[in-house]
Structures are given as C-alpha cells and as structure tokens.
Motif scaffolding. Structure first.
Motif, PDB file in Angstrom:
ATOM      1  N   TRP A  20      44.563  34.628  47.235  1.00  0.00           N
ATOM      2  CA  TRP A  20      43.943  34.974  45.948  1.00  0.00           C
ATOM      3  C   TRP A  20      43.829  36.487  45.768  1.00  0.00           C
ATOM      4  O   TRP A  20      43.968  36.989  44.657  1.00  0.00           O
ATOM      5  CB  TRP A  20      42.571  34.318  45.813  1.00  0.00           C
ATOM      6  CG  TRP A  20      42.635  32.915  45.291  1.00  0.00           C
ATOM      7  CD1 TRP A  20      43.684  32.047  45.381  1.00  0.00           C
ATOM      8  CD2 TRP A  20      41.599  32.223  44.593  1.00  0.00           C
ATOM      9  NE1 TRP A  20      43.365  30.853  44.799  1.00  0.00           N
ATOM     10  CE2 TRP A  20      42.087  30.934  44.308  1.00  0.00           C
ATOM     11  CE3 TRP A  20      40.304  32.560  44.216  1.00  0.00           C
ATOM     12  CZ2 TRP A  20      41.328  29.982  43.631  1.00  0.00           C
ATOM     13  CZ3 TRP A  20      39.552  31.613  43.543  1.00  0.00           C
ATOM     14  CH2 TRP A  20      40.050  30.349  43.248  1.00  0.00           C
ATOM     15  N   GLU A  23      47.122  37.590  44.649  1.00  0.00           N
ATOM     16  CA  GLU A  23      47.374  37.156  43.271  1.00  0.00           C
ATOM     17  C   GLU A  23      46.477  37.866  42.263  1.00  0.00           C
ATOM     18  O   GLU A  23      46.614  37.676  41.056  1.00  0.00           O
ATOM     19  CB  GLU A  23      47.170  35.636  43.171  1.00  0.00           C
ATOM     20  CG  GLU A  23      48.198  34.842  43.954  1.00  0.00           C
ATOM     21  CD  GLU A  23      47.794  33.388  44.162  1.00  0.00           C
ATOM     22  OE1 GLU A  23      46.815  32.927  43.531  1.00  0.00           O
ATOM     23  OE2 GLU A  23      48.469  32.720  44.964  1.00  0.00           O
ATOM     24  N   ARG A  25      43.092  37.597  41.848  1.00  0.00           N
ATOM     25  CA  ARG A  25      42.070  36.720  41.261  1.00  0.00           C
ATOM     26  C   ARG A  25      40.670  37.082  41.737  1.00  0.00           C
ATOM     27  O   ARG A  25      40.494  37.546  42.860  1.00  0.00           O
ATOM     28  CB  ARG A  25      42.328  35.270  41.671  1.00  0.00           C
ATOM     29  CG  ARG A  25      43.615  34.686  41.212  1.00  0.00           C
ATOM     30  CD  ARG A  25      43.748  33.301  41.855  1.00  0.00           C
ATOM     31  NE  ARG A  25      45.014  32.707  41.579  1.00  0.00           N
ATOM     32  CZ  ARG A  25      45.137  31.522  40.976  1.00  0.00           C
ATOM     33  NH1 ARG A  25      44.063  30.840  40.609  1.00  0.00           N
ATOM     34  NH2 ARG A  25      46.330  31.024  40.766  1.00  0.00           N
ATOM     35  N   GLN A  27      37.604  36.119  43.549  1.00  0.00           N
ATOM     36  CA  GLN A  27      37.474  35.143  44.627  1.00  0.00           C
ATOM     37  C   GLN A  27      36.023  34.726  44.870  1.00  0.00           C
ATOM     38  O   GLN A  27      35.762  33.556  45.102  1.00  0.00           O
ATOM     39  CB  GLN A  27      38.071  35.736  45.896  1.00  0.00           C
ATOM     40  CG  GLN A  27      38.331  34.769  46.987  1.00  0.00           C
ATOM     41  CD  GLN A  27      39.333  35.320  47.974  1.00  0.00           C
ATOM     42  OE1 GLN A  27      40.063  34.559  48.559  1.00  0.00           O
ATOM     43  NE2 GLN A  27      39.379  36.613  48.174  1.00  0.00           N
ATOM     44  N   GLU A  95      35.400  33.074  38.597  1.00  0.00           N
ATOM     45  CA  GLU A  95      36.078  32.695  39.850  1.00  0.00           C
ATOM     46  C   GLU A  95      37.446  32.075  39.551  1.00  0.00           C
ATOM     47  O   GLU A  95      37.572  31.171  38.723  1.00  0.00           O
ATOM     48  CB  GLU A  95      35.238  31.689  40.651  1.00  0.00           C
ATOM     49  CG  GLU A  95      33.881  32.220  41.045  1.00  0.00           C
ATOM     50  CD  GLU A  95      33.718  32.493  42.526  1.00  0.00           C
ATOM     51  OE1 GLU A  95      34.497  31.987  43.338  1.00  0.00           O
ATOM     52  OE2 GLU A  95      32.781  33.236  42.861  1.00  0.00           O
ATOM     53  N   GLY A  96      38.466  32.587  40.237  1.00  0.00           N
ATOM     54  CA  GLY A  96      39.819  32.081  40.079  1.00  0.00           C
ATOM     55  C   GLY A  96      40.598  32.734  38.950  1.00  0.00           C
ATOM     56  O   GLY A  96      41.818  32.607  38.890  1.00  0.00           O
ATOM     57  N   LEU A  97      39.918  33.445  38.055  1.00  0.00           N
ATOM     58  CA  LEU A  97      40.607  34.105  36.942  1.00  0.00           C
ATOM     59  C   LEU A  97      41.295  35.381  37.417  1.00  0.00           C
ATOM     60  O   LEU A  97      40.902  35.996  38.407  1.00  0.00           O
ATOM     61  CB  LEU A  97      39.620  34.467  35.826  1.00  0.00           C
ATOM     62  CG  LEU A  97      38.875  33.326  35.142  1.00  0.00           C
ATOM     63  CD1 LEU A  97      37.950  33.890  34.057  1.00  0.00           C
ATOM     64  CD2 LEU A  97      39.853  32.326  34.542  1.00  0.00           C
ATOM     65  N   SER A  98      42.287  35.814  36.662  1.00  0.00           N
ATOM     66  CA  SER A  98      42.964  37.067  36.931  1.00  0.00           C
ATOM     67  C   SER A  98      42.014  38.230  36.630  1.00  0.00           C
ATOM     68  O   SER A  98      41.446  38.298  35.535  1.00  0.00           O
ATOM     69  CB  SER A  98      44.209  37.192  36.044  1.00  0.00           C
ATOM     70  OG  SER A  98      44.649  38.529  35.976  1.00  0.00           O
ATOM     71  N   THR A 102      41.127  39.591  32.818  1.00  0.00           N
ATOM     72  CA  THR A 102      39.712  39.617  32.435  1.00  0.00           C
ATOM     73  C   THR A 102      39.303  41.023  31.993  1.00  0.00           C
ATOM     74  O   THR A 102      38.577  41.188  31.001  1.00  0.00           O
ATOM     75  CB  THR A 102      38.826  39.139  33.610  1.00  0.00           C
ATOM     76  OG1 THR A 102      39.261  37.830  34.005  1.00  0.00           O
ATOM     77  CG2 THR A 102      37.365  39.092  33.216  1.00  0.00           C
TER      78      THR A 102
END
Length: 193
Positions: A20, A23, A25, A27, A95-98, A102
């Motif tokens: 993550w 990537e 993201r 976390q 959480e988990g979003l770029s 964002t």
C-alpha cells in the motif's frame, strides 16, 4: 514548550515499506505486512543502528512496524516492547484511498496540509500528536539512562516533528532519525553510520 515535550534525544524509525505504501494509499490502521522491499529496509536499518547503542526498542502493534522492530531487535540484541501510543493515525474513510487523488480533490499541496482535511470518522491530528508525545515522553522518563528507538509510522513521526520542530521533514521507510533537543528548539537528523 509543550508540557509533554520529551526530556532528551530519542530515535524514530518509520517501518519498512508495504504494498500500500508503494501504491500511495492511506494505510492507517489497516494491518498490512511488509513487502520484500520493507524486509530489506528493516535489515538495512538494523545495520545502520548497530553502532548507535540502542538499548531498548518500542514499537507500534501494527504488523509492519512490529516486524521491522523484531528484525532490528534480533540484530542488535535489544529488548522490544509494543506500545499502542505510537500506533498509526486512524485515517477513517480515507483508509485505502490514493493519497495523491485525495490531496487533489481537497486542494491540498503538501503532506502537512493533509492534517487539515482528516475525516471526522478518523483520528484528529491533535490526538495523534498528544498520544505520540505522551508515549515517547513516558518511555524516556521511565528509562532515563537508555537510548530508545521508537519504530512507528510516518504520521506519528511527523506529528512529533511538527510539535517539537515546527514542521514536517522528509521521512523515508526504514531510515533511522534522531530527534535532538537544541538550545533554540528541536532538530530531526538522519542517522548515518
């Protein structure tokens, strides 16, 4: 100076990388493991810390930090303790979003600017700062003769830096830093050995 300000120098280390992280993201509290790069970074950090004289390691309970800390503790023969006080910020619905997407969506241009747009269903930035300072200060007070390494997360380390030094710093995975009190304030410096 902040009442919770640590009494002396201490070491901080952002855990090794995860998928993550690569990537880009958020976390937060999502408990992702280290990837192969992260494990390599943890071993490299252990080598850098061999000559520093770390006598105690305190780690976040999240597996990416705990595994990083375990690798370092085994290499330098230091006792290891888990403390929830330095767990990563709960980013709630982020959480988990770029991170980049964002930031663009909210018109934020720096990582430091993210502190002003954290979602209401997550953890407030001042709470992250307060608990991180309390955790570090408590360990330093209870173990006054020890060189302590805190293995944690970017938001925790940045909260400490912003509170003590006034701004964020360039933090990298598996890179040890020393938070040093100076006459005119605090400074964060990379450990190079």
């Amino acid at each position: 100076m902040n009442v919770l300000s640590p009494s002396r120098a201490f070491y901080g280390l952002r855990h090794g990388a995860t998928d993550w992280n690569r990537e880009g993201r958020f976390q937060g509290r999502t408990d992702n493991p280290l990837n192969a790069d992260g494990i390599t970074q943890a071993h490299a950090a252990a080598e850098m810390l061999r000559s520093v004289g770390i006598s105690r390691i305190v780690t976040s309970p999240l597996v990416r930090a705990a595994k990083t800390a375990e690798i370092i503790a085994a290499a330098i023969s230091a006792p290891l303790t888990i403390d929830n006080g330095i767990i990563e910020c709960d980013f709630g619905s982020f959480e988990g979003l770029s991170v980049r997407a964002t930031m663009e969506k909210h018109g934020v241009r720096s990582a430091e600017g993210l502190t002003s747009i954290l979602p209401a269903d997550g953890e407030a930035w001042d709470v992250v700062t307060e608990r991180s300072l309390a955790c570090v200060s408590g360990w330093l007070e209870r173990h006054p003769d020890e060189h302590i390494l805190f293995v944690c997360h970017d938001a925790v380390m940045q909260a400490l830096a912003r509170s003590l030094c006034g701004s964020f710093f360039q933090n990298r995975h598996g890179t040890p830093f020393c938070y040093v009190p100076l006459r005119e304030g605090w400074h964060v410096e990379e450990v190079r050995y």
